[in-house]
Scaffold this active site. Structure first.
Site, PDB file in Angstrom:
ATOM      1  N   TRP A  59       0.817  -1.228   0.000  1.00  0.00           N
ATOM      2  CA  TRP A  59       0.000   0.000   0.000  1.00  0.00           C
ATOM      3  C   TRP A  59       0.848   1.275   0.000  1.00  0.00           C
ATOM      4  O   TRP A  59       0.417   2.314   0.482  1.00  0.00           O
ATOM      5  CB  TRP A  59      -0.967   0.012   1.194  1.00  0.00           C
ATOM      6  CG  TRP A  59      -1.778  -1.234   1.305  1.00  0.00           C
ATOM      7  CD1 TRP A  59      -2.824  -1.603   0.522  1.00  0.00           C
ATOM      8  CD2 TRP A  59      -1.619  -2.295   2.255  1.00  0.00           C
ATOM      9  NE1 TRP A  59      -3.326  -2.822   0.902  1.00  0.00           N
ATOM     10  CE2 TRP A  59      -2.598  -3.272   1.978  1.00  0.00           C
ATOM     11  CE3 TRP A  59      -0.737  -2.512   3.314  1.00  0.00           C
ATOM     12  CZ2 TRP A  59      -2.726  -4.446   2.710  1.00  0.00           C
ATOM     13  CZ3 TRP A  59      -0.858  -3.682   4.044  1.00  0.00           C
ATOM     14  CH2 TRP A  59      -1.849  -4.631   3.743  1.00  0.00           C
ATOM     15  N   HIS A  60       2.031   1.199  -0.581  1.00  0.00           N
ATOM     16  CA  HIS A  60       2.928   2.358  -0.584  1.00  0.00           C
ATOM     17  C   HIS A  60       3.062   2.940  -1.992  1.00  0.00           C
ATOM     18  O   HIS A  60       4.142   3.367  -2.396  1.00  0.00           O
ATOM     19  CB  HIS A  60       4.307   1.976  -0.030  1.00  0.00           C
ATOM     20  CG  HIS A  60       4.266   1.570   1.409  1.00  0.00           C
ATOM     21  ND1 HIS A  60       5.329   0.982   2.059  1.00  0.00           N
ATOM     22  CD2 HIS A  60       3.280   1.674   2.346  1.00  0.00           C
ATOM     23  CE1 HIS A  60       5.001   0.731   3.320  1.00  0.00           C
ATOM     24  NE2 HIS A  60       3.757   1.135   3.514  1.00  0.00           N
ATOM     25  N   TYR A  61       1.979   2.953  -2.740  1.00  0.00           N
ATOM     26  CA  TYR A  61       2.062   3.472  -4.100  1.00  0.00           C
ATOM     27  C   TYR A  61       2.266   4.984  -4.096  1.00  0.00           C
ATOM     28  O   TYR A  61       1.842   5.690  -3.181  1.00  0.00           O
ATOM     29  CB  TYR A  61       0.825   3.077  -4.916  1.00  0.00           C
ATOM     30  CG  TYR A  61      -0.511   3.270  -4.243  1.00  0.00           C
ATOM     31  CD1 TYR A  61      -1.082   2.243  -3.497  1.00  0.00           C
ATOM     32  CD2 TYR A  61      -1.191   4.477  -4.346  1.00  0.00           C
ATOM     33  CE1 TYR A  61      -2.314   2.425  -2.881  1.00  0.00           C
ATOM     34  CE2 TYR A  61      -2.421   4.661  -3.723  1.00  0.00           C
ATOM     35  CZ  TYR A  61      -2.965   3.626  -2.989  1.00  0.00           C
ATOM     36  OH  TYR A  61      -4.177   3.818  -2.375  1.00  0.00           O
TER      37      TYR A  61
END
Length: 596
Positions: free
Chosen positions: A536-538
């Site tokens: 979830w680190h886009y």
């Protein structure tokens, strides 16, 4: 189109079970992915009293036209700290498309982390999507943004990141400290996490740096946004710093487009935002007269480039295709989209383990970060608690031309649960070890899927397109295997369960929509490619020197900035949330200084 995957590598005794798993639906995948990544079964936690904000209101009470010095779109990790800071020197409107995190047990309670992600109902804080790569992801839809749906790890950016982006280091430190006074804590460090720490040290991830918020090579314990009562503290808590006389926050306010006036100095000037409330009524928020007044997008790596394009700033050909009037041809909007690839191993334990999210971290010399989570859970009960609304995304995934169709039945889920229990010899104690590739170097793009800002855009991250990312993943997985086989970790190993069996557990479950190959369980390279997950680190889509300048002003426009993770070229440290919250404070102070 069928949803069947190519052959998985399994033993003959597992083939019957395996054939029953080929058609698992989206809800099963996201639930199991959440379970395997963060196996948790926390007790109910007593929550501290939530902040009460007089200036936070539903958008339905907003006037049809209102005026502010600053309009911030997106009440997430950057938007809350930015709006709170700006309100101490000007009037500020913060538009948030979701509700508040307070009073929502799924958000606040550490024990509801996986349920929070699995809830994809229309009003959920978590809006799920499937990337064109076939990987499940989630986009926040709540005040506090990603800090309301993540695993809570808190760590600062490495010093070289701060130098590279050209920030003032003293102001950066002051801004981190401002954030940390409200939301950062030292986690408890119990048996499982200590075994992971000791295993990392034995695997050569040296030195041991103890507990620290700093990003330092070696092994450490990092911070968390969960307090000792297990209550999450999100970026929304930073609004406690706001001046209630000059701050206004509208909830369930979906920004539709940015308004631009005639060109000045050859550039369009942003002067307002159209937003829609939950009753479907459209409102206008306009800037007050003044050269320093601005509209600032803080809607995240998906939301900020999406809103720019919906407002007429983006690649001319794509905007024309959607019938959007062109304001500025900017082909770099939506480009450079990246997501740090994550791969995992689930390790069943013969003994009970403490419940923990990310605490111990190995920061390697080869730029792979090793982390862990632990807990005990009854998978069947977890599955029974999943909301039926997850079926909504089944059709979304099946409509993608780039991924397999998704067809399953309740029987498939029951057989999958039975298979997991047979693999684990009836135990569901255990933990997860995971590795995240730093950077990454691989990147992709974002396109509009529809003209509705409520809908997610279409995004491709191109995981492992760059061979260096794949090399880092392989080294990271080898390190995980060393930790698992280390002496300190042996108390959490099921006797007789080989490392190959642990690999097979992951290979045999459809945690994403990507195909499996014959050698997925035999080759760490293929394992990384086929079983990749998001952490979830886009980031990317509005990058510095491509879409915005070094002051985050949108190139070719006036009175418009983007301040969030969409401006990053790589994800800072092992988790970006601390740095994104810091960035809102940092830029808020700089903007107020310019204003004075």
């Amino acid at each position: 189109m069928s949803s069947y995957f190519p052959l998985y590598f399994v033993s003959s005794s597992q083939k019957a079970h395996l054939n029953q798993l080929m058609d698992s639906r989206w809800s099963w995948r996201i639930a199991l992915a959440s379970f395997l990544v963060f196996t948790i079964s926390f007790p109910s936690c007593s929550a501290d009293k939530a902040p009460q904000y007089s200036f936070v209101k539903p958008a339905t009470v907003a006037p049809l036209v209102s005026y502010f010095d600053y309009i911030v779109v997106g009440g997430g990790t950057a938007g809350c700290s930015l709006a709170a800071t700006l309100s101490n020197g000007a009037t500020v409107l913060l538009l948030e498309r979701g509700g508040v995190p307070y009073g929502n047990k799924n958000v606040e309670d550490i024990g509801s982390f996986a349920n929070n992600l699995a809830n994809i109902s229309p009003n959920s804080p978590s809006q799920g999507f499937v990337s064109e790569d076939g990987v499940l992801n989630a986009r926040a839809r709540v005040l506090g943004g990603g800090s309301a749906i993540n695993a809570g790890f808190y760590t600062r950016a490495p010093r070289d990141f701060v130098t590279r982006v050209g920030w003032d280091y003293a102001l950066v430190n002051q801004s981190y400290e401002w954030v940390e006074r409200k939301v950062a804590f030292e986690p408890p460090m119990l048996q499982f996490q200590t075994a992971v720490k000791d295993g990392l040290l034995q695997a050569g991830i040296q030195p041991y740096n103890g507990f620290t918020f700093d990003h330092i090579r070696g092994t450490k314990f990092g911070g968390t946004i969960f307090d000792r009562n297990g209550r999450r503290h999100t970026a929304a808590d930073l609004l406690e710093y706001a001046d209630p006389r000059r701050a206004t926050v509208y909830l369930y306010a979906v920004a539709q487009k940015i308004l631009f006036s005639n060109r000045e100095q050859g550039k369009p000037r942003a002067y307002g935002v159209i937003f829609k409330d939950s009753a479907g009524i459209f409102h206008k928020a306009l800037l007050r007269p003044g050269a320093n007044n601005e509209i600032i997008l803080s809607a995240g790596a998906l939301g900020s480039p999406q809103l720019l394009m919906l407002s007429g700033i983006g690649p001319a050909a794509e905007l024309s295709l959607h019938g959007i009037d062109l304001v500025l041809d900017q082909p770099q909007v939506g480009q450079g989209m990246a997501d740090n690839p994550m791969n995992i191993l689930f390790v069943p334990s013969p003994v009970g383990v403490e419940t923990s999210l990310i605490q111990a971290v190995g920061i390697t010399e080869f730029d792979s970060f090793i982390e862990a989570a632990s807990g005990s859970n009854n998978i069947r009960a977890f599955m029974q608690n999943l909301p039926s609304a997850v079926e909504m995304l089944t059709s979304q995934a099946s409509q993608s031309s780039d991924g397999p169709k998704v067809i399953t039945t309740q029987g498939d889920l029951e057989r999958a649960i039975e298979y997991m229990h047979s693999l684990l010899n009836g135990t569901v104690h255990g933990g997860v070890l995971l590795e995240k590739v730093a950077g990454p170097k691989s990147s992709g793009y974002l396109h509009l899927a529809t003209l509705d800002p409520n809908d997610n855009p279409s995004v491709r991250f191109n995981y492992f397109q760059d061979p260096e990312d794949l090399e880092k993943c392989v080294m990271g997985m080898k390190t995980i295997l060393q930790v698992i086989e280390s002496e300190p970790f042996q108390q959490f190993r099921v006797p007789g369960m080989s490392v190959q069996s642990l690999i097979n557990i992951v290979v045999n479950f459809p945690l994403n929509l990507r195909p499996r190959h014959f050698d997925t369980a035999l080759s760490l390279e293929q394992f990384c490619i086929d079983t990749v997950l998001t952490i979830w680190h886009y980031h990317g889509g509005c990058q510095v020197n491509k879409v915005v300048d070094r002051d985050y002003k949108v190139l070719g426009t006036l009175s418009l900035r983007v301040i969030d993770g969409s401006t990053f070229y790589d994800s800072p440290g092992t988790n970006p949330q601390a740095t994104v919250m810091m960035l809102g404070r940092y830029m808020g102070q700089r903007i107020l200084t310019e204003r004075r």
